[in-house]
Design an enzyme around this catalytic site. Structure first.
Site, PDB file in Angstrom:
ATOM      1  N   TYR B 280       4.088   1.470   4.415  1.00 32.55           N
ATOM      2  CA  TYR B 280       3.434   0.498   3.536  1.00 32.55           C
ATOM      3  C   TYR B 280       4.170   0.442   2.203  1.00 32.55           C
ATOM      4  O   TYR B 280       4.304   1.448   1.517  1.00 32.55           O
ATOM      5  CB  TYR B 280       1.972   0.899   3.325  1.00 32.55           C
ATOM      6  CG  TYR B 280       1.166  -0.151   2.649  1.00 32.55           C
ATOM      7  CD1 TYR B 280       0.870  -1.332   3.310  1.00 32.55           C
ATOM      8  CD2 TYR B 280       0.718  -0.001   1.349  1.00 32.55           C
ATOM      9  CE1 TYR B 280       0.138  -2.333   2.693  1.00 32.55           C
ATOM     10  CE2 TYR B 280      -0.016  -0.992   0.721  1.00 32.55           C
ATOM     11  CZ  TYR B 280      -0.303  -2.155   1.403  1.00 32.55           C
ATOM     12  OH  TYR B 280      -1.028  -3.139   0.774  1.00 32.55           O
ATOM     13  N   TYR B 330       3.936 -10.433   3.311  1.00 30.22           N
ATOM     14  CA  TYR B 330       2.858  -9.662   2.703  1.00 30.22           C
ATOM     15  C   TYR B 330       1.642  -9.662   3.632  1.00 30.22           C
ATOM     16  O   TYR B 330       0.606 -10.250   3.327  1.00 30.22           O
ATOM     17  CB  TYR B 330       2.501 -10.248   1.347  1.00 30.22           C
ATOM     18  CG  TYR B 330       1.465  -9.460   0.585  1.00 30.22           C
ATOM     19  CD1 TYR B 330       1.637  -8.100   0.366  1.00 30.22           C
ATOM     20  CD2 TYR B 330       0.335 -10.069   0.073  1.00 30.22           C
ATOM     21  CE1 TYR B 330       0.689  -7.378  -0.334  1.00 30.22           C
ATOM     22  CE2 TYR B 330      -0.613  -9.353  -0.631  1.00 30.22           C
ATOM     23  CZ  TYR B 330      -0.429  -8.002  -0.824  1.00 30.22           C
ATOM     24  OH  TYR B 330      -1.369  -7.287  -1.516  1.00 30.22           O
TER      25      TYR B 330
END
Lengths: 136, 376
Positions: B280, B330
């Site tokens: 992440y 995203y």
């Protein structure tokens, strides 16, 4: 918007925040301290986060702290804060971490570990903020 | 008393799908979510009406999503639009499938933030620290990187290695938003946002959607593609400093260590067995903190670890081979889980990690999670 008169972003004024901001407005910041275990906390809450005691009382803080980290904003997000400006994370001597700004002189190199003292800044719109200056 | 490690190799990801990524003012969350769902159904060959579990993330209303897809599941979970939710959702779905609360779960994430001009800071997202001008998740990561820099001597040129490697991968990924390679010097010359972070340390904001379809090992055998098994999971929250959103004075090191103990212990592998890492990357420093906490390197040594293109395909630890949040899309962790599946299936074309057998997803955040995937 004219940044000279821009409104300081409002503090969160939940059930537990009001006494703290009232103490700041009087330039004597109070935080909650647990009568059971002695832990201080910020932001304020309904009871002690360490031992769950509801017996928390408002006490004045000593005003000393140490810089944990710092950043310089180069982008403007808020009308009252034209860039550039600094933000610091401070571990106050009572234990909690506060986010604030360093006023006056700034260290030339690394800010981390610098001792700071609480001060009260009056913003152009009259709001009072707890900020810090380098300790003498 | 059940042991969560009994979930090892019990639940599979059987279908994955995504939309194009970009700026889609004429679409919305539901339209994007439906497209990703269609693609995931097509990917696994499941009959749509067999889906009896629905988990949605960043979708305004779960029931409307179900209505649009013609589903009436017997298990529904809506998750808030936070970046840390992807593996939280996958783990919840795995537990629900194992318990028999549903047979086939569809997990749908959609983000319409680009075309709706979401800023992630300022007046649109009021916070406790706004009176001091402290706003945006990037600022919290800047505070943490500043500490890392001061404590360990990590440089912004080392930080640049993260952004440069992921951009390299994006250039190999036809779906990725960013198409132009960048260099370390480009990173150094990018405009500062919240110093010490620069524009190229920040993730993209784009529209798109992702869908993941999960089922049990037994049911997975009847579907189109090789199942990808969930072999390890790890989890730990850091709520002590939750009021300073996204900031932890220890950069979540202790939570990440605990997550690593759990995920590697359950999967029976260690960091050196990981063929590709999906990490992440809301902001580039998160990757450094993740590498240290999970034990890919010692604490404080991530700057040196990533030097020389170590995170590129062909490097020591191919990481975020789709380009990640910094350069692909995203999708708040969801696309990285999809990329782990595609790597283990061998579907990644120019960015394929040859012979990838073990892939790891991690999100080191206030809710840290990791999943280790293997080929079923």
């Amino acid at each position: 918007m004219n940044t000279d008169t821009a409104q300081t972003p409002s503090p969160v004024l939940g059930l537990y925040d009001r006494p703290m901001w009232e103490s700041i407005r009087k330039r004597g910041m109070h935080l909650q301290c647990c009568q059971g275990c002695g832990a201080w906390q910020y932001p304020p809450g309904p009871g002690c986060t360490a031992c769950l005691s509801e017996n928390v009382v408002w006490r004045p803080v000593g005003g000393g702290g140490t810089i944990l980290s710092w950043v310089i904003f180069h982008r403007q997000y808020l009308a009252a804060y034209p860039a550039p400006y600094n933000v610091i994370a401070v571990r106050i001597d009572e234990g909690p971490v506060m986010i604030s700004n360093l006023e006056g002189d700034t260290p030339s190199g690394n800010w981390i570990g610098q001792r700071v003292a609480l001060t009260y800044a009056e913003m152009p719109d009259g709001a009072v903020l707890p900020r810090f200056t380098l300790a003498a | 008393m059940n042991d969560y490690a009994k979930l090892k190799d019990r639940i599979a990801i059987v279908g994955v799908g995504n939309t194009a990524y970009g700026n889609f003012p004429d679409n919305d969350d539901y339209g994007l979510g439906a497209e990703a769902f269609r693609n995931a159904i097509e990917d696994c060959g499941l009959e749509k009406n067999k889906v009896d579990g629905l988990l949605v993330c960043r979708i305004p209303y779960y029931a409307r999503m179900g209505e649009i897809l013609g589903l009436s599941p017997r298990w529904t979970v809506p998750l808030p639009p936070h970046g840390r939710m992807s593996a939280m959702g996958i783990i919840e779905a795995a537990a629900a499938l194992e318990a028999g609360l549903c047979d086939y779960a569809a997990l749908i994430y959609a983000n319409i933030g680009r075309s709706r001009r979401v800023n992630y800071g300022g007046e649109e997202s009021p916070g406790v620290w706004d009176p001091f001008g402290f706003t945006s998740p990037g600022a919290a990561h800047a505070l943490m990187f500043q500490q890392h820099r001061a404590m360990y001597g990590t440089t912004t040129r080392q930080l640049a290695e993260v952004s440069v490697a992921f951009r390299h991968h994006a250039c190999l990924n036809p779906d990725a938003v960013m198409k132009q390679p960048i260099s370390i010097d480009d990173h150094e010359a990018a405009r500062p946002i919240v110093e010490p972070l620069r524009l190229l340390d920040y993730c993209l904001i784009n529209d798109g959607a992702v869908c993941v379809i999960m089922t049990t090992k037994e049911r997975a055998r009847d579907l189109k593609k090789r199942p990808i098994m969930i072999s390890g999971i790890g989890a730990r929250e850091a709520y002590e400093t939750a009021s300073i959103a996204n900031y932890d004075p220890e950069c979540w090191y202790h939570q990440a260590r605990d997550v690593g103990r759990q995920v590697y212990g359950m999967a029976g592998v260690g960091p050196s067995d990981i063929d590709t890492l999906m990490c992440y990357d809301n902001f580039s420093p998160t990757v450094l903190f993740s590498l240290e906490g999970l034990g890919f390197c010692e604490r404080g040594e991530s700057g040196g670890f990533v030097e020389g293109g170590a995170l590129k395909v062909g490097g020591r630890l191919p990481t975020n081979t789709d380009g990640g949040h910094l350069s692909n899309s995203y999708m708040q962790g969801w696309a990285l889980n999809v990329e782990a599946v595609r790597q283990l299936r061998g579907e990644c074309g120019a960015r394929q990690v040859v012979g990838a057998e073990v892939a790891q997803f991690c999100a080191i955040t206030p809710c840290s999670r990791s999943i280790i995937y293997t080929r079923g």
